[in-house]
Design a protein around this motif. Sequence first.
Motif, PDB file in Angstrom:
ATOM      1  N   LEU A   6     -50.907  59.050  11.350  1.00 54.74           N
ATOM      2  CA  LEU A   6     -50.115  57.918  11.840  1.00 54.74           C
ATOM      3  C   LEU A   6     -49.290  57.294  10.717  1.00 54.74           C
ATOM      4  O   LEU A   6     -48.121  56.967  10.900  1.00 54.74           O
ATOM      5  CB  LEU A   6     -51.014  56.874  12.493  1.00 54.74           C
ATOM      6  CG  LEU A   6     -51.586  57.240  13.859  1.00 54.74           C
ATOM      7  CD1 LEU A   6     -52.652  56.233  14.280  1.00 54.74           C
ATOM      8  CD2 LEU A   6     -50.486  57.314  14.898  1.00 54.74           C
ATOM      9  N   ILE A   7     -49.906  57.141   9.556  1.00 53.49           N
ATOM     10  CA  ILE A   7     -49.195  56.562   8.416  1.00 53.49           C
ATOM     11  C   ILE A   7     -48.024  57.457   8.009  1.00 53.49           C
ATOM     12  O   ILE A   7     -46.940  56.966   7.710  1.00 53.49           O
ATOM     13  CB  ILE A   7     -50.159  56.304   7.233  1.00 53.49           C
ATOM     14  CG1 ILE A   7     -51.100  55.153   7.599  1.00 53.49           C
ATOM     15  CG2 ILE A   7     -49.398  55.992   5.954  1.00 53.49           C
ATOM     16  CD1 ILE A   7     -52.212  54.915   6.616  1.00 53.49           C
ATOM     17  N   ASN A  12     -42.019  58.057   8.273  1.00 54.89           N
ATOM     18  CA  ASN A  12     -40.839  58.754   8.783  1.00 54.89           C
ATOM     19  C   ASN A  12     -40.071  57.924   9.795  1.00 54.89           C
ATOM     20  O   ASN A  12     -39.159  58.424  10.449  1.00 54.89           O
ATOM     21  CB  ASN A  12     -41.229  60.098   9.399  1.00 54.89           C
ATOM     22  CG  ASN A  12     -41.733  61.073   8.357  1.00 54.89           C
ATOM     23  OD1 ASN A  12     -41.297  61.057   7.218  1.00 54.89           O
ATOM     24  ND2 ASN A  12     -42.672  61.923   8.747  1.00 54.89           N
ATOM     25  N   GLY A  13     -40.449  56.651   9.959  1.00 58.04           N
ATOM     26  CA  GLY A  13     -39.698  55.748  10.819  1.00 58.04           C
ATOM     27  C   GLY A  13     -40.176  55.644  12.259  1.00 58.04           C
ATOM     28  O   GLY A  13     -39.500  55.042  13.090  1.00 58.04           O
ATOM     29  N   ASN A  14     -41.334  56.199  12.576  1.00 64.08           N
ATOM     30  CA  ASN A  14     -41.862  56.170  13.935  1.00 64.08           C
ATOM     31  C   ASN A  14     -42.533  54.818  14.207  1.00 64.08           C
ATOM     32  O   ASN A  14     -43.634  54.558  13.751  1.00 64.08           O
ATOM     33  CB  ASN A  14     -42.855  57.318  14.132  1.00 64.08           C
ATOM     34  CG  ASN A  14     -43.331  57.447  15.556  1.00 64.08           C
ATOM     35  OD1 ASN A  14     -43.455  56.479  16.279  1.00 64.08           O
ATOM     36  ND2 ASN A  14     -43.618  58.684  15.944  1.00 64.08           N
ATOM     37  N   LEU A  52     -48.432  42.394   8.091  1.00 63.70           N
ATOM     38  CA  LEU A  52     -47.140  42.322   7.395  1.00 63.70           C
ATOM     39  C   LEU A  52     -47.277  42.841   5.963  1.00 63.70           C
ATOM     40  O   LEU A  52     -46.418  43.582   5.475  1.00 63.70           O
ATOM     41  CB  LEU A  52     -46.615  40.887   7.396  1.00 63.70           C
ATOM     42  CG  LEU A  52     -46.124  40.360   8.739  1.00 63.70           C
ATOM     43  CD1 LEU A  52     -45.777  38.877   8.637  1.00 63.70           C
ATOM     44  CD2 LEU A  52     -44.921  41.162   9.228  1.00 63.70           C
ATOM     45  N   ARG A  53     -48.358  42.467   5.314  1.00 67.36           N
ATOM     46  CA  ARG A  53     -48.574  42.954   3.945  1.00 67.36           C
ATOM     47  C   ARG A  53     -48.842  44.454   3.919  1.00 67.36           C
ATOM     48  O   ARG A  53     -48.392  45.155   3.020  1.00 67.36           O
ATOM     49  CB  ARG A  53     -49.712  42.195   3.281  1.00 67.36           C
ATOM     50  CG  ARG A  53     -49.307  40.788   2.982  1.00 67.36           C
ATOM     51  CD  ARG A  53     -50.102  40.197   1.882  1.00 67.36           C
ATOM     52  NE  ARG A  53     -49.671  38.816   1.703  1.00 67.36           N
ATOM     53  CZ  ARG A  53     -50.242  37.976   0.901  1.00 67.36           C
ATOM     54  NH1 ARG A  53     -51.288  38.351   0.186  1.00 67.36           N
ATOM     55  NH2 ARG A  53     -49.796  36.759   0.774  1.00 67.36           N
ATOM     56  N   PHE A  54     -49.608  44.912   4.913  1.00 71.30           N
ATOM     57  CA  PHE A  54     -49.865  46.350   4.986  1.00 71.30           C
ATOM     58  C   PHE A  54     -48.545  47.111   5.130  1.00 71.30           C
ATOM     59  O   PHE A  54     -48.317  48.111   4.443  1.00 71.30           O
ATOM     60  CB  PHE A  54     -50.801  46.683   6.141  1.00 71.30           C
ATOM     61  CG  PHE A  54     -50.948  48.165   6.355  1.00 71.30           C
ATOM     62  CD1 PHE A  54     -51.620  48.949   5.433  1.00 71.30           C
ATOM     63  CD2 PHE A  54     -50.397  48.773   7.461  1.00 71.30           C
ATOM     64  CE1 PHE A  54     -51.738  50.315   5.611  1.00 71.30           C
ATOM     65  CE2 PHE A  54     -50.508  50.138   7.650  1.00 71.30           C
ATOM     66  CZ  PHE A  54     -51.192  50.908   6.721  1.00 71.30           C
ATOM     67  N   ILE A  55     -47.681  46.639   6.011  1.00 74.13           N
ATOM     68  CA  ILE A  55     -46.393  47.295   6.225  1.00 74.13           C
ATOM     69  C   ILE A  55     -45.562  47.264   4.939  1.00 74.13           C
ATOM     70  O   ILE A  55     -44.969  48.263   4.536  1.00 74.13           O
ATOM     71  CB  ILE A  55     -45.625  46.636   7.390  1.00 74.13           C
ATOM     72  CG1 ILE A  55     -46.354  46.908   8.715  1.00 74.13           C
ATOM     73  CG2 ILE A  55     -44.185  47.119   7.452  1.00 74.13           C
ATOM     74  CD1 ILE A  55     -45.890  46.041   9.865  1.00 74.13           C
ATOM     75  N   LYS A  56     -45.567  46.110   4.279  1.00 75.68           N
ATOM     76  CA  LYS A  56     -44.771  45.946   3.056  1.00 75.68           C
ATOM     77  C   LYS A  56     -45.232  46.896   1.948  1.00 75.68           C
ATOM     78  O   LYS A  56     -44.421  47.460   1.221  1.00 75.68           O
ATOM     79  CB  LYS A  56     -44.863  44.494   2.594  1.00 75.68           C
ATOM     80  CG  LYS A  56     -44.043  44.182   1.375  1.00 75.68           C
ATOM     81  CD  LYS A  56     -44.122  42.703   1.042  1.00 75.68           C
ATOM     82  CE  LYS A  56     -43.282  42.358  -0.172  1.00 75.68           C
ATOM     83  NZ  LYS A  56     -43.335  40.916  -0.469  1.00 75.68           N
TER      84      LYS A  56
END
Length: 173
Positions: A6-7, A12-14, A52-56
């Motif tokens: 998943l990561i 890849n923008g999914n 949000l931090r995980f995404i960043k």
Amino acid sequence: MTDKELIRKVHNGNKEALNTLISSYYDDIYRFCLYLTGQEADSYDITQEVFLRFIKYMDSYQHRNLKGYLLIIARNLCRDHFHRRKEPVSIEEAVWLGREDKRLSNLEDSLLLHKALQQLPMKQREIIVMRIYEELPFHEIARITGCNLSTAKSRFRLGIKNLRNQLEDADEQ
């Protein structure tokens, strides 16, 4: 599909893969924050900040256990929350109502237990929450909290002892 896959898809923008990751862990992280803070609104905010931090910082994610990694972020944000907070938490704020479909006696027990949990020192509370509610093994708890295995076990035992004492005192009243 594994977290690693998943990561990779998220990289890849999914966006659907990102939604899958978040929905997989959102409830666990929120519940963890709620047990630590005792406040629904703050727990929602902190949980949002965790993701949000995980995404960043997802590009630097190197761990094998995504849930453990997210719990580390949540733990740090909860600690920051307590450092910033100046006024004490009221009893009403510290009450977690649990599921609405519980019988009244179970709800009363849940409220009493949650109130007692909120009165524990943070280091004991977080280990009890991770062990009992998140069902993490002690070696994982030790890694997340940054202490050694024997310290994690000791804090757990002391926290359980303190909870028992508080609950016995409540029964006597």
